[in-house]
Design a protein around this motif. Structure first.
Motif, PDB file in Angstrom:
ATOM      1  N   ILE A  73      37.316 107.926  39.585  1.00 59.50           N
ATOM      2  CA  ILE A  73      36.813 106.840  40.430  1.00 59.50           C
ATOM      3  C   ILE A  73      36.648 107.338  41.867  1.00 59.50           C
ATOM      4  CG2 ILE A  73      37.348 104.570  41.398  1.00 59.50           C
ATOM      5  CD1 ILE A  73      38.826 103.978  38.713  1.00 59.50           C
ATOM      6  N   ARG A  74      37.664 108.038  42.384  1.00 57.52           N
ATOM      7  CA  ARG A  74      37.579 108.566  43.751  1.00 57.52           C
ATOM      8  C   ARG A  74      36.409 109.539  43.899  1.00 57.52           C
ATOM      9  NH1 ARG A  74      43.126 108.982  43.082  1.00 57.52           N
ATOM     10  NH2 ARG A  74      42.979 111.233  42.819  1.00 57.52           N
ATOM     11  N   LYS A  75      36.242 110.435  42.895  1.00 55.09           N
ATOM     12  CA  LYS A  75      35.137 111.396  42.958  1.00 55.09           C
ATOM     13  C   LYS A  75      33.783 110.684  42.890  1.00 55.09           C
ATOM     14  CE  LYS A  75      35.287 115.309  40.769  1.00 55.09           C
ATOM     15  NZ  LYS A  75      35.466 116.341  39.717  1.00 55.09           N
ATOM     16  N   GLY A  76      33.691 109.637  42.081  1.00 51.95           N
ATOM     17  CA  GLY A  76      32.441 108.888  41.977  1.00 51.95           C
ATOM     18  C   GLY A  76      32.102 108.174  43.267  1.00 51.95           C
ATOM     19  N   LEU A  77      33.108 107.664  43.934  1.00 51.68           N
ATOM     20  CA  LEU A  77      32.889 106.992  45.227  1.00 51.68           C
ATOM     21  C   LEU A  77      32.463 108.015  46.267  1.00 51.68           C
ATOM     22  CD1 LEU A  77      33.029 104.271  46.654  1.00 51.68           C
ATOM     23  CD2 LEU A  77      35.424 104.735  47.147  1.00 51.68           C
ATOM     24  N   LYS A  78      33.119 109.158  46.272  1.00 45.05           N
ATOM     25  CA  LYS A  78      32.797 110.207  47.247  1.00 45.05           C
ATOM     26  C   LYS A  78      31.391 110.761  47.034  1.00 45.05           C
ATOM     27  CE  LYS A  78      34.621 114.502  49.158  1.00 45.05           C
ATOM     28  NZ  LYS A  78      35.698 115.496  49.072  1.00 45.05           N
ATOM     29  N   SER A  79      31.005 110.949  45.769  1.00 50.32           N
ATOM     30  CA  SER A  79      29.690 111.522  45.483  1.00 50.32           C
ATOM     31  C   SER A  79      28.562 110.506  45.640  1.00 50.32           C
ATOM     32  CB  SER A  79      29.658 112.092  44.067  1.00 50.32           C
ATOM     33  OG  SER A  79      29.652 111.044  43.115  1.00 50.32           O
ATOM     34  N   GLY A  80      28.918 109.231  45.655  1.00 51.78           N
ATOM     35  CA  GLY A  80      27.894 108.195  45.786  1.00 51.78           C
ATOM     36  C   GLY A  80      27.439 107.631  44.452  1.00 51.78           C
ATOM     37  N   SER A  81      27.962 108.131  43.346  1.00 53.85           N
ATOM     38  CA  SER A  81      27.549 107.609  42.041  1.00 53.85           C
ATOM     39  C   SER A  81      28.182 106.253  41.743  1.00 53.85           C
ATOM     40  CB  SER A  81      27.860 108.614  40.927  1.00 53.85           C
ATOM     41  OG  SER A  81      29.240 108.849  40.839  1.00 53.85           O
ATOM     42  N   LEU A  82      29.185 105.866  42.522  1.00 55.01           N
ATOM     43  CA  LEU A  82      29.779 104.526  42.426  1.00 55.01           C
ATOM     44  C   LEU A  82      29.597 103.801  43.753  1.00 55.01           C
ATOM     45  CD1 LEU A  82      33.243 105.165  40.713  1.00 55.01           C
ATOM     46  CD2 LEU A  82      31.265 104.055  39.706  1.00 55.01           C
ATOM     47  N   THR A  83      29.241 102.534  43.670  1.00 58.78           N
ATOM     48  CA  THR A  83      29.195 101.728  44.886  1.00 58.78           C
ATOM     49  C   THR A  83      30.620 101.294  45.227  1.00 58.78           C
ATOM     50  OG1 THR A  83      28.942  99.627  43.727  1.00 58.78           O
ATOM     51  CG2 THR A  83      26.915 100.834  44.247  1.00 58.78           C
ATOM     52  N   THR A  84      30.805 100.794  46.428  1.00 58.15           N
ATOM     53  CA  THR A  84      32.131 100.341  46.854  1.00 58.15           C
ATOM     54  C   THR A  84      32.611  99.197  45.972  1.00 58.15           C
ATOM     55  OG1 THR A  84      31.568 100.973  49.116  1.00 58.15           O
ATOM     56  CG2 THR A  84      33.467  99.550  48.839  1.00 58.15           C
ATOM     57  N   ASN A  85      31.719  98.272  45.641  1.00 50.16           N
ATOM     58  CA  ASN A  85      32.103  97.148  44.778  1.00 50.16           C
ATOM     59  C   ASN A  85      32.501  97.626  43.383  1.00 50.16           C
ATOM     60  OD1 ASN A  85      31.703  95.234  46.755  1.00 50.16           O
ATOM     61  ND2 ASN A  85      29.580  94.827  46.156  1.00 50.16           N
ATOM     62  N   GLU A  86      31.748  98.566  42.829  1.00 55.08           N
ATOM     63  CA  GLU A  86      32.086  99.100  41.512  1.00 55.08           C
ATOM     64  C   GLU A  86      33.453  99.785  41.547  1.00 55.08           C
ATOM     65  OE1 GLU A  86      27.688 100.190  39.626  1.00 55.08           O
ATOM     66  OE2 GLU A  86      28.692 101.636  40.941  1.00 55.08           O
ATOM     67  N   ALA A  87      33.682 100.593  42.579  1.00 54.30           N
ATOM     68  CA  ALA A  87      34.959 101.299  42.691  1.00 54.30           C
ATOM     69  C   ALA A  87      36.110 100.306  42.820  1.00 54.30           C
ATOM     70  CB  ALA A  87      34.942 102.244  43.889  1.00 54.30           C
ATOM     71  N   ASN A  88      35.936  99.266  43.617  1.00 55.43           N
ATOM     72  CA  ASN A  88      36.989  98.258  43.773  1.00 55.43           C
ATOM     73  C   ASN A  88      37.286  97.555  42.451  1.00 55.43           C
ATOM     74  OD1 ASN A  88      37.420  98.756  46.476  1.00 55.43           O
ATOM     75  ND2 ASN A  88      35.959  97.224  47.162  1.00 55.43           N
ATOM     76  N   GLN A  89      36.241  97.240  41.713  1.00 57.64           N
ATOM     77  CA  GLN A  89      36.421  96.583  40.417  1.00 57.64           C
ATOM     78  C   GLN A  89      37.153  97.508  39.441  1.00 57.64           C
ATOM     79  OE1 GLN A  89      32.749  95.333  38.631  1.00 57.64           O
ATOM     80  NE2 GLN A  89      33.758  94.174  37.014  1.00 57.64           N
ATOM     81  N   LEU A  90      36.776  98.778  39.425  1.00 57.54           N
ATOM     82  CA  LEU A  90      37.429  99.736  38.537  1.00 57.54           C
ATOM     83  C   LEU A  90      38.886  99.968  38.937  1.00 57.54           C
ATOM     84  CD1 LEU A  90      34.502 102.292  38.184  1.00 57.54           C
ATOM     85  CD2 LEU A  90      35.351 100.738  36.421  1.00 57.54           C
ATOM     86  N   LEU A  91      39.160  99.983  40.246  1.00 60.57           N
ATOM     87  CA  LEU A  91      40.539 100.160  40.705  1.00 60.57           C
ATOM     88  C   LEU A  91      41.397  98.944  40.362  1.00 60.57           C
ATOM     89  CD1 LEU A  91      39.923 101.958  44.104  1.00 60.57           C
ATOM     90  CD2 LEU A  91      40.964 102.928  42.043  1.00 60.57           C
ATOM     91  N   LYS A  92      40.810  97.748  40.383  1.00 58.60           N
ATOM     92  CA  LYS A  92      41.550  96.559  39.956  1.00 58.60           C
ATOM     93  C   LYS A  92      41.904  96.656  38.475  1.00 58.60           C
ATOM     94  CE  LYS A  92      39.778  93.240  43.302  1.00 58.60           C
ATOM     95  NZ  LYS A  92      38.945  92.053  43.521  1.00 58.60           N
ATOM     96  N   GLU A  93      40.973  97.195  37.695  1.00 55.01           N
ATOM     97  CA  GLU A  93      41.234  97.393  36.270  1.00 55.01           C
ATOM     98  C   GLU A  93      42.393  98.388  36.079  1.00 55.01           C
ATOM     99  OE1 GLU A  93      38.561  98.174  32.259  1.00 55.01           O
ATOM    100  OE2 GLU A  93      37.791  98.863  34.181  1.00 55.01           O
ATOM    101  N   GLN A  94      42.418  99.444  36.904  1.00 57.48           N
ATOM    102  CA  GLN A  94      43.512 100.413  36.843  1.00 57.48           C
ATOM    103  C   GLN A  94      44.845  99.761  37.229  1.00 57.48           C
ATOM    104  OE1 GLN A  94      43.287 103.760  35.775  1.00 57.48           O
ATOM    105  NE2 GLN A  94      41.313 102.961  35.111  1.00 57.48           N
ATOM    106  N   ASP A  95      44.811  98.880  38.224  1.00 58.01           N
ATOM    107  CA  ASP A  95      46.032  98.166  38.629  1.00 58.01           C
ATOM    108  C   ASP A  95      46.557  97.283  37.502  1.00 58.01           C
ATOM    109  OD1 ASP A  95      46.000  99.356  41.123  1.00 58.01           O
ATOM    110  OD2 ASP A  95      45.025  97.652  42.125  1.00 58.01           O
TER     111      ASP A  95
END
Length: 115
Positions: free
Chosen positions: A48-70
């Motif tokens: 998720i972090r790499k996808g956010l850094k590379s731009g392949s994930l939007t901020t909203n997508e990353a936040n949603q995925l991190l909530k799923e991880q939580d």
């Protein structure tokens, strides 16, 4: 008679040694399963972090995925609360990790880019 007794003792010695090795393997196998779940979780968060850094994930997508991880972390904590993670609890956690894995892949490859 002494030869028979000696052969019997040698056989018992080897049998007990192989049994002891089997016990060690079972313990190590359980430890490996725990490590496998933990490592899978770390790998997903890293993706998720790499996808956010590379731009392949939007901020909203990353936040949603991190909530799923939580949510998965909370499930793991609840399963460990009584000191024993049952087979059913482990199966449920792994199923949620598999779904999270699919969600990460889908979000990273859906064509949306962070600007």
């Amino acid at each position: 008679m002494k030869k028979i007794l000696l052969v019997f003792m040698v056989v018992m010695l080897f049998a007990s040694a192989s049994f002891a090795q089997g016990q060690g393997y079972a313990y190590g196998h359980r430890k490996h399963r725990k490590h496998n779940i933990d490592q899978h979780q770390k790998n997903q968060e890293k993706r998720i972090r790499k996808g956010l850094k590379s731009g392949s994930l939007t901020t909203n997508e990353a936040n949603q995925l991190l909530k799923e991880q939580d949510a998965i972390k909370a499930e793991r904590r609840a399963a460990r609360a009584d000191g024993v993670v049952t087979k059913q609890e482990r199966k449920s956690i792994k199923a949620h990790q598999k779904q999270a894995n699919r969600d990460i892949k889908s979000a990273k490859h859906n064509g949306e880019r962070r600007r």
